[in-house]
Design a protein around this motif. Structure first.
Motif, PDB file in Angstrom:
ATOM      1  N   TYR A   7       0.832  -1.208   0.000  1.00 16.00           N
ATOM      2  CA  TYR A   7       0.000   0.000   0.000  1.00 16.00           C
ATOM      3  C   TYR A   7       0.869   1.260   0.000  1.00 16.00           C
ATOM      4  O   TYR A   7       0.664   2.174  -0.805  1.00 16.00           O
ATOM      5  CB  TYR A   7      -0.936   0.006   1.209  1.00 16.00           C
ATOM      6  CG  TYR A   7      -1.644   1.318   1.396  1.00 16.00           C
ATOM      7  CD1 TYR A   7      -2.744   1.645   0.618  1.00 16.00           C
ATOM      8  CD2 TYR A   7      -1.203   2.240   2.337  1.00 16.00           C
ATOM      9  CE1 TYR A   7      -3.395   2.855   0.770  1.00 16.00           C
ATOM     10  CE2 TYR A   7      -1.841   3.460   2.500  1.00 16.00           C
ATOM     11  CZ  TYR A   7      -2.936   3.761   1.712  1.00 16.00           C
ATOM     12  OH  TYR A   7      -3.563   4.963   1.866  1.00 16.00           O
ATOM     13  N   TYR A   8       1.851   1.305   0.895  1.00 15.66           N
ATOM     14  CA  TYR A   8       2.696   2.492   0.992  1.00 15.66           C
ATOM     15  C   TYR A   8       3.631   2.629  -0.197  1.00 15.66           C
ATOM     16  O   TYR A   8       3.981   3.750  -0.593  1.00 15.66           O
ATOM     17  CB  TYR A   8       3.450   2.503   2.333  1.00 15.66           C
ATOM     18  CG  TYR A   8       2.514   2.891   3.450  1.00 15.66           C
ATOM     19  CD1 TYR A   8       2.171   4.222   3.654  1.00 15.66           C
ATOM     20  CD2 TYR A   8       1.926   1.937   4.249  1.00 15.66           C
ATOM     21  CE1 TYR A   8       1.280   4.582   4.649  1.00 15.66           C
ATOM     22  CE2 TYR A   8       1.028   2.284   5.249  1.00 15.66           C
ATOM     23  CZ  TYR A   8       0.711   3.611   5.441  1.00 15.66           C
ATOM     24  OH  TYR A   8      -0.187   3.974   6.419  1.00 15.66           O
ATOM     25  N   TYR A 118       8.047   5.371   6.124  1.00  8.90           N
ATOM     26  CA  TYR A 118       9.400   4.899   5.869  1.00  8.90           C
ATOM     27  C   TYR A 118      10.341   5.208   7.036  1.00  8.90           C
ATOM     28  O   TYR A 118      11.233   4.410   7.333  1.00  8.90           O
ATOM     29  CB  TYR A 118       9.948   5.490   4.571  1.00  8.90           C
ATOM     30  CG  TYR A 118       9.238   4.942   3.365  1.00  8.90           C
ATOM     31  CD1 TYR A 118       9.317   3.591   3.037  1.00  8.90           C
ATOM     32  CD2 TYR A 118       8.468   5.759   2.556  1.00  8.90           C
ATOM     33  CE1 TYR A 118       8.656   3.073   1.934  1.00  8.90           C
ATOM     34  CE2 TYR A 118       7.810   5.252   1.455  1.00  8.90           C
ATOM     35  CZ  TYR A 118       7.908   3.910   1.155  1.00  8.90           C
ATOM     36  OH  TYR A 118       7.254   3.398   0.059  1.00  8.90           O
ATOM     37  N   GLU A 119      10.133   6.324   7.690  1.00  9.93           N
ATOM     38  CA  GLU A 119      10.978   6.648   8.848  1.00  9.93           C
ATOM     39  C   GLU A 119      10.746   5.672   9.996  1.00  9.93           C
ATOM     40  O   GLU A 119      11.686   5.293  10.688  1.00  9.93           O
ATOM     41  CB  GLU A 119      10.736   8.080   9.301  1.00  9.93           C
ATOM     42  CG  GLU A 119      11.341   9.089   8.353  1.00  9.93           C
ATOM     43  CD  GLU A 119      11.076  10.528   8.753  1.00  9.93           C
ATOM     44  OE1 GLU A 119      10.077  10.797   9.459  1.00  9.93           O
ATOM     45  OE2 GLU A 119      11.877  11.382   8.358  1.00  9.93           O
ATOM     46  N   ILE A 120       9.505   5.263  10.199  1.00 14.30           N
ATOM     47  CA  ILE A 120       9.208   4.294  11.257  1.00 14.30           C
ATOM     48  C   ILE A 120       9.815   2.936  10.912  1.00 14.30           C
ATOM     49  O   ILE A 120      10.449   2.293  11.753  1.00 14.30           O
ATOM     50  CB  ILE A 120       7.692   4.184  11.498  1.00 14.30           C
ATOM     51  CG1 ILE A 120       7.180   5.470  12.159  1.00 14.30           C
ATOM     52  CG2 ILE A 120       7.355   2.968  12.345  1.00 14.30           C
ATOM     53  CD1 ILE A 120       5.677   5.580  12.229  1.00 14.30           C
ATOM     54  N   VAL A 121       9.652   2.488   9.678  1.00 16.69           N
ATOM     55  CA  VAL A 121      10.202   1.197   9.263  1.00 16.69           C
ATOM     56  C   VAL A 121      11.726   1.225   9.353  1.00 16.69           C
ATOM     57  O   VAL A 121      12.355   0.295   9.890  1.00 16.69           O
ATOM     58  CB  VAL A 121       9.729   0.824   7.837  1.00 16.69           C
ATOM     59  CG1 VAL A 121      10.478  -0.389   7.306  1.00 16.69           C
ATOM     60  CG2 VAL A 121       8.227   0.576   7.837  1.00 16.69           C
ATOM     61  N   GLU A 136       7.335  -0.603  16.704  1.00 16.52           N
ATOM     62  CA  GLU A 136       6.189  -1.472  16.448  1.00 16.52           C
ATOM     63  C   GLU A 136       4.895  -0.764  16.827  1.00 16.52           C
ATOM     64  O   GLU A 136       3.903  -0.826  16.089  1.00 16.52           O
ATOM     65  CB  GLU A 136       6.322  -2.771  17.239  1.00 16.52           C
ATOM     66  CG  GLU A 136       7.390  -3.698  16.718  1.00 16.52           C
ATOM     67  CD  GLU A 136       7.644  -4.883  17.649  1.00 16.52           C
ATOM     68  OE1 GLU A 136       6.984  -4.977  18.711  1.00 16.52           O
ATOM     69  OE2 GLU A 136       8.513  -5.707  17.312  1.00 16.52           O
ATOM     70  N   GLU A 137       4.890  -0.085  17.962  1.00 13.29           N
ATOM     71  CA  GLU A 137       3.704   0.659  18.389  1.00 13.29           C
ATOM     72  C   GLU A 137       3.382   1.791  17.424  1.00 13.29           C
ATOM     73  O   GLU A 137       2.214   2.024  17.095  1.00 13.29           O
ATOM     74  CB  GLU A 137       3.902   1.218  19.801  1.00 13.29           C
ATOM     75  CG  GLU A 137       3.831   0.181  20.884  1.00 13.29           C
ATOM     76  CD  GLU A 137       4.073   0.765  22.265  1.00 13.29           C
ATOM     77  OE1 GLU A 137       4.395   1.977  22.378  1.00 13.29           O
ATOM     78  OE2 GLU A 137       3.930   0.015  23.242  1.00 13.29           O
ATOM     79  N   GLN A 138       4.415   2.498  16.972  1.00 16.11           N
ATOM     80  CA  GLN A 138       4.212   3.584  16.015  1.00 16.11           C
ATOM     81  C   GLN A 138       3.633   3.060  14.704  1.00 16.11           C
ATOM     82  O   GLN A 138       2.718   3.655  14.137  1.00 16.11           O
ATOM     83  CB  GLN A 138       5.531   4.326  15.751  1.00 16.11           C
ATOM     84  CG  GLN A 138       6.070   5.075  16.942  1.00 16.11           C
ATOM     85  CD  GLN A 138       5.111   6.150  17.383  1.00 16.11           C
ATOM     86  OE1 GLN A 138       4.696   6.997  16.604  1.00 16.11           O
ATOM     87  NE2 GLN A 138       4.732   6.111  18.656  1.00 16.11           N
ATOM     88  N   LEU A 139       4.152   1.945  14.230  1.00 19.16           N
ATOM     89  CA  LEU A 139       3.656   1.351  12.990  1.00 19.16           C
ATOM     90  C   LEU A 139       2.214   0.880  13.159  1.00 19.16           C
ATOM     91  O   LEU A 139       1.372   1.141  12.296  1.00 19.16           O
ATOM     92  CB  LEU A 139       4.557   0.204  12.540  1.00 19.16           C
ATOM     93  CG  LEU A 139       4.241  -0.402  11.173  1.00 19.16           C
ATOM     94  CD1 LEU A 139       4.329   0.651  10.070  1.00 19.16           C
ATOM     95  CD2 LEU A 139       5.182  -1.556  10.879  1.00 19.16           C
TER      96      LEU A 139
END
Length: 179
Positions: A7-8, A118-121, A136-139
């Motif tokens: 999706y992203y 992308y910054e979180i990953v 993981e929580e942010q994602l």
């Protein structure tokens, strides 16, 4: 990440195509020349505690970079405040420096690009084991929240408001599904 990446990636491809279409369909104006921008423009970038800047804090880019970064950060991290004030920041900015149609489309293409994802990953994969839980929580949060698509639709509508022509064409599929 594996489930959400397609999706992203598609959203990223749309952002890149939107930029290419902007460069093909519209002509930059004198106000669209390059300028010195922040690496990341956020609400507290110029707080009294951090008035000193090092050269690595700056990049040469279009002014839409700072506008997009500021708006994205405000929406993602100060949503209640952003929802109350809407696009007031952009409106006040345009009272001093009106945005050309090219600038508006460039701004929108930058907002379309899911940099926050992308910054979180990336943060997850370069973090230590003890920090991975935070990412993981942010994602999980951004994947469970469809507000960013609504933000993109509202941004497109706002940038066309008070305009005789549609400067910022909508992305037809946006808001019609997703994760």
């Amino acid at each position: 990440m594996i489930e959400s990446f397609p999706y992203y990636l598609g959203l990223s491809e749309n952002a890149i195509q939107y930029l290419v279409d902007t460069e093909l369909d519209d002509k930059p104006q004198a106000t669209d020349s390059g300028t010195i921008c922040h690496q990341r423009m956020e609400r507290n970038t110029w707080s009294p505690e951090s008035l000193i800047r090092i050269p690595a804090d700056w990049v040469f880019d279009h002014a839409a970079r700072d506008l997009a970064e500021y708006m994205r950060h405000s929406f993602l991290h100060h949503r209640d405040d952003f929802n109350r004030q809407g696009f007031r920041f952009l409106q006040e900015y345009e009272q001093i420096t009106p945005l050309s149609s090219f600038s508006k489309r460039l701004l929108y293409s930058r907002l379309l690009f899911p940099l926050h994802y992308y910054e979180i990953v990336e943060g997850y994969y370069i973090s230590s084991e003890s920090e991975k839980h935070y990412y993981e929580e942010q994602l999980d949060y951004i994947l469970s929240d469809s507000g960013y698509e609504q933000f993109l639709n509202a941004a497109q509508e706002f940038m066309n408001m008070r305009a005789q022509n549609m400067f910022v064409p909508p992305v037809s599929w946006l808001g019609k599904g997703g994760l």
